[in-house]
Each structure stands twice: as C-alpha cells, then as structure tokens.
Design a protein around this motif. Structure first.
Motif, short mmCIF file in Angstrom:
data_model
loop_
_atom_site.label_atom_id
_atom_site.label_comp_id
_atom_site.label_asym_id
_atom_site.label_seq_id
_atom_site.Cartn_x
_atom_site.Cartn_y
_atom_site.Cartn_z
N GLU A 47 0.87 -1.18 0.00
CA GLU A 47 0.00 0.00 0.00
C GLU A 47 0.90 1.22 0.00
OE1 GLU A 47 -3.46 0.31 0.14
OE2 GLU A 47 -3.40 -1.86 -0.28
N LEU A 48 0.60 2.19 -0.84
CA LEU A 48 1.34 3.45 -0.76
C LEU A 48 0.47 4.60 -1.23
CD1 LEU A 48 2.12 3.12 -3.92
CD2 LEU A 48 4.27 2.29 -3.07
N SER A 49 0.96 5.83 -1.01
CA SER A 49 0.17 6.97 -1.48
C SER A 49 0.37 7.06 -2.99
CB SER A 49 0.64 8.26 -0.79
OG SER A 49 1.86 8.67 -1.35
N THR A 50 -0.67 7.50 -3.71
CA THR A 50 -0.62 7.49 -5.18
C THR A 50 0.63 8.18 -5.75
OG1 THR A 50 -3.01 7.43 -5.07
CG2 THR A 50 -2.05 7.82 -7.23
N PRO A 51 1.02 9.38 -5.21
CA PRO A 51 2.22 10.02 -5.79
C PRO A 51 3.50 9.20 -5.65
CG PRO A 51 1.00 11.57 -4.40
CD PRO A 51 0.40 10.20 -4.18
N GLU A 52 3.49 8.20 -4.78
CA GLU A 52 4.71 7.39 -4.60
C GLU A 52 4.84 6.29 -5.66
OE1 GLU A 52 6.06 6.01 -0.51
OE2 GLU A 52 4.03 6.76 -0.10
N VAL A 53 3.75 6.02 -6.40
CA VAL A 53 3.73 4.87 -7.32
C VAL A 53 4.86 4.95 -8.36
CG1 VAL A 53 2.40 3.73 -9.16
CG2 VAL A 53 1.29 4.34 -7.01
N ILE A 54 4.92 6.08 -9.06
CA ILE A 54 5.89 6.18 -10.16
C ILE A 54 7.34 6.12 -9.65
CG2 ILE A 54 6.68 7.65 -12.08
CD1 ILE A 54 3.68 8.49 -12.34
N PRO A 55 7.70 6.94 -8.62
CA PRO A 55 9.08 6.82 -8.11
C PRO A 55 9.42 5.40 -7.67
CG PRO A 55 7.97 8.71 -7.10
CD PRO A 55 6.95 8.01 -7.96
N THR A 56 8.46 4.71 -7.08
CA THR A 56 8.74 3.34 -6.62
C THR A 56 9.06 2.43 -7.80
OG1 THR A 56 7.22 3.69 -4.77
CG2 THR A 56 7.83 1.41 -5.25
N ILE A 57 8.25 2.54 -8.86
CA ILE A 57 8.51 1.70 -10.04
C ILE A 57 9.87 2.05 -10.66
CG2 ILE A 57 7.75 1.12 -12.38
CD1 ILE A 57 4.90 1.55 -11.45
N LEU A 58 10.15 3.36 -10.76
CA LEU A 58 11.41 3.78 -11.38
C LEU A 58 12.61 3.27 -10.57
CD1 LEU A 58 10.56 7.44 -12.49
CD2 LEU A 58 10.85 5.43 -13.97
N ARG A 59 12.49 3.33 -9.25
CA ARG A 59 13.56 2.79 -8.39
C ARG A 59 13.70 1.29 -8.60
NH1 ARG A 59 11.76 6.14 -4.32
NH2 ARG A 59 10.59 4.44 -3.33
N GLY A 60 12.54 0.64 -8.65
CA GLY A 60 12.52 -0.82 -8.83
C GLY A 60 13.20 -1.22 -10.12
N SER A 61 12.90 -0.48 -11.21
CA SER A 61 13.45 -0.89 -12.50
C SER A 61 14.94 -0.63 -12.55
CB SER A 61 12.72 -0.18 -13.65
OG SER A 61 12.91 1.21 -13.55
N ARG A 62 15.40 0.33 -11.71
CA ARG A 62 16.84 0.56 -11.65
C ARG A 62 17.53 -0.58 -10.90
NH1 ARG A 62 16.58 5.76 -9.39
NH2 ARG A 62 15.57 6.84 -11.09
N LEU A 63 16.85 -1.12 -9.92
CA LEU A 63 17.43 -2.21 -9.14
C LEU A 63 17.52 -3.49 -9.94
CD1 LEU A 63 15.84 -1.69 -5.61
CD2 LEU A 63 18.20 -1.23 -6.31
N SER A 64 16.49 -3.77 -10.75
CA SER A 64 16.44 -5.08 -11.43
C SER A 64 17.38 -5.12 -12.62
CB SER A 64 15.02 -5.39 -11.88
OG SER A 64 14.59 -4.44 -12.82
#
Ligand code: HAM
Length: 414
Positions: free
Chosen positions: A397-414
């Motif tokens: 669960e996260l706040s909507t504005p956090e969605v995109i940064p989270t995905i972008l961070r995730g794709s950098r990690l993978s």
C-alpha cells in the motif's frame, strides 16, 4: 458484409510489427550509405506513367488504376516509384544539389493484376534511387545494398540475375533483328507473343509457354550486340561484383516490365516464392529524366516488394509488446485518479495502460497478466493505492504520488 477489396489486405498488429523491423533495417542499411527518405503522392498525372514507364508495357496497357477527377484531369494511382521520384527531382530542381541525389522510399503501389500469392493490387515497395550517378560503382553498390537488405530481413534462397540492356539505339537495331527472328518462327510462338511481335518483341523472352520458350533458345540476344561503351560499363559492374565475392547468374533474357532501363538490369529471385519469385529488381535508367523533360541525368535504382520479402523470410520474431504499469481501479470513483496516474507514468517514460473496458477487479488483474505488465497499481478510494509487482507477487500500500518513483527505483534495481 463489406470486405477489403480483392488483392488488398489489412496490416494487422503482428504484421505491422514485422514491417517495423523491416523498416528499421532499411533505415540502417540505406542510411549508412547516405540515402535519404523521400515520399511522393499516391496519385500522379497519368501522363507521368504513360511517358515514364512506357506506353507498350503491361503496367500502362492494362494494370493502372486511372480515374478522372472533378476537374477533368486524368490521374493514376502510382504503379511504381521511379517515375514519381524523377518528377520530384525535376520539380524541385534537385540537379542543383551535389550529385548524386540518393533517395529511398517505403510506400504502397497499385497494379490491377490478377491476385495470387505474392501478387497483390495494393502492395508495398522499398525503393532506392541514385540520381546523377553514371559510374558502374553506383550499380554495383545498389546491388550490394539490396543484397544486404534481403540478408538482414532473412529472405531465404535468393539468386541474383543480371544483364545489360545497352542503349536505346542499339536496342532499336536489335529489336528489328529480333522481330525478324520472331516472324520467321511465328508458328512456334504462343498467340499472345505472336500478337505482340511488333509492339513488344522483347516480352517473348518472358513467355511461360513451353513451345515459345523452346523457340526463344536460339533467338538473338541483346547482350551480344552491346556497343563498346555499354559493354565496358557492364564489364566494370561485373568485376565489382566479382571482387565483392557476390555470386550472380548472367541472364541475357532478363526483361524488366518497365521501359525506362538502359545498361545494367537485375533481379533477386527467391526459391521460397513460387510463381512470383522476384523479390526485388532494378537497374540503370539514364534516359528517363529526358523522357520527363528534365535535364539529361544518369540514374540507377531498385525496388523490392515488402510482402514478398516477408513471405520469403518466413517466421520473423515479433518483438514482445511490453507494459511497465497497468492501472486498475478497485472502486467505481477511481477512474480520474487512474487516468492521471497513467498519463504521469508515460511522461516519466514508462509504458502505461489504463483499464478501458469496465472489467471487474479480477478481470483487470487477469488482463494485466495477459499484457505482461511488470506492475499493477490498484487505485482505491482516492489517496491510497496498492502496487503489485507482478514478477515477485509482492504487494504494497502506498500513497498514489509514490507509485511512479517506486517503479522507477525498482526498475533501476532489477
Ligand atoms: P518492379 O520490378 O516492377 O520494379 O517491382 C519491384 C518489386 O515490387 C518486384 O520485384 C516485386 O517484389 C514487387 N511487386 C511488383 N508488383 C507487385 C505486385 N503486384 N504485388 C506484390 N509485389 C509486387 C519497379 O517497380 C521499379 N520502379 C524498380 C526500380 C527502381 N527500377 C529503378 N529504380
């Protein structure tokens, strides 16, 4: 039920993806050799083709889609691209540019032929034209570029046939000689060939009738009658191909279906194609510009059929369509938030899709899976969103504005 007209077809997404791959090869290979793209109108003055392609050709005699517009002008859907490119060269004063002007196109063409595998009434061609270039290197380079394109696309079983047609004067003398031969052998010729002896004797070499083919074996060949300069030009082209290690078949009966050729002509055939075996062809057309009332300008070029190339290439891998984020909605009022989130995700460089078909949440997750989405954001009632990583199955669960940064961070990690 209304269907696509006979001889035409729809390019559906999988086929469109294969064509995009082909286009990428065209851009890379021709771009690297300094060719630039040109596109001309789908229809032209009918006279451009009757003069350019030639009154006596099958194309002009029976294959053109010609209509009269409201202003009483006779217009024709382009059956080929060389005459239009020459018209554009003249119209835009391209003779003032540094020569040669090297152009390519990828466009649709129209011929009213009887449809069969590899032969359509609307078809696509990749074409390349080098205008203002007289050297044999031009012809050899164009042939090599077409070979490279066919190789890159994966066209199988190709054979190169080449010949030279010399110049119109030699050809006129040769024509008389050939006509005399055909008249002397009339009884052995098919009705169609016999009726066209005086109009287009060269087409006799094209006949598929067995008796005609037999009779043509001993007919005089143009290749044996070339002038000194034309023979030297052809010799130079052949030496360049030999030095490049390209194999070809010398084919003195090679007849192209267009009247503008001089000197070098060639065709690539593929064993994968059956009756319509020519994937691409072309040659030199040193007199076409004058026929269109332009400045005398030597030129050379080819065109290859897109459908035939893809047919002869067999299965090409279609690139998977990828989705980074699928935005699902859990509750009715979530639409506007989902809409905004998908837009912002795309602006941030992600490939994002939105639920558009009113599915249940379960249906939406299934659809996201089908699309191969890496993440699904499930919009709750406003501020909170649940983000699911479809690869690991983990959900947060996260706040909507956090969605995109989270995905972008995730794709950098993978
Ligand atoms: P073309 O030989 O008439 O030449 O056509 C080139 C290629 O277009 C053929 O080899 C074939 O692959 C494809 N093609 C032609 N007609 C059809 C059809 N009805 N259905 C499917 N594919 C077809 C020209 O058009 C010249 N403008 C080539 C050229 C360029 N010469 C000098 N510069």
């Amino acid at each position: 039920m209304i269907q696509a007209p006979r001889g035409t077809s729809d390019v559906l997404p999988d086929e469109a993806a294969r064509r995009e791959l082909l286009e990428a090869h065209v851009k890379r290979i021709l771009g690297a050799a300094g060719y630039e793209r040109i596109e001309t109108p789908v229809f032209e003055d009918t006279e451009l083709f009757s003069r350019g392609v030639g009154e006596a050709t099958d194309i002009v005699q029976k294959e053109m889609y010609t209509f009269t517009d409201a202003g009483g002008r006779s217009l024709t859907l382009r059956p080929e691209g060389t005459a239009p490119v020459c018209r554009a060269y003249i119209e835009h004063g391209m003779h003032k540019l540094a020569q040669p002007v090297k152009l390519w196109y990828l466009s649709s063409f129209f011929r009213a032929e009887a449809p069969q595998r590899g032969r359509y009434r609307e078809f696509w061609q990749v074409g390349a034209e080098a205008i203002g270039a007289s050297e044999p290197e031009t012809d050899a380079e164009l042939i090599a570029l077409l070979a490279e394109l066919l190789g890159a696309v994966g066209v199988r079983g190709t054979r190169l046939h080449i010949s030279s047609l010399g110049n119109p004067e030699t050809r006129a003398e040769y024509r008389e000689e050939l006509k005399a031969y055909l008249h002397a052998h009339e009884v052995e010729l098919s009705e169609e060939v016999r009726s066209r002896i005086d109009l287009n004797p060269l087409r006799a070499f094209d006949s598929t009738d067995p008796r005609t083919r037999e009779a043509m074996k001993d007919a005089p060949k143009l290749l044996d009658c070339l002038s000194g300069e034309d023979a030297a030009h052809f010799e130079a082209v052949r030496t360049l191909l030999d030095d490049a290690g390209m194999t070809y078949e010398l084919d003195p009966t090679l007849v192209r279906g267009l009247d503008y050729y001089t000197r070098t002509v060639y065709e690539f055939k593929s064993s994968e194609l059956g009756a319509q075996s020519t994937v691409g062809g072309g040659g030199r057309y040193d007199r076409l510009m004058e026929r269109l009332e332009g400045p005398p300008t030597p030129a050379s070029g080819w065109a290859a059929g897109v459908e035939r190339m893809l047919l002869a290439a067999g299965e090409l891998p279609t690139p998977p369509s990828l989705t980074d984020l699928y935005v699902a909605v859990a509750k009715p009022g979530g639409g506007p938030t989902a809409f905004q989130l998908a837009r912002e995700a795309r602006r941030a460089g992600l490939r994002a899709q939105l639920e558009l078909a009113g599915r249940s949440l379960k249906g939406q997750l299934k659809h996201a899976d089908r699309l191969g989405a890496r993440y699904v954001a499930i919009i709750g009632d406003g501020a909170s969103t649940s983000l699911k990583n479809m690869e690991s199955g983990e959900q947060r669960e996260l706040s909507t504005p956090e969605v995109i940064p989270t995905i972008l961070r995730g794709s950098r990690l993978s």
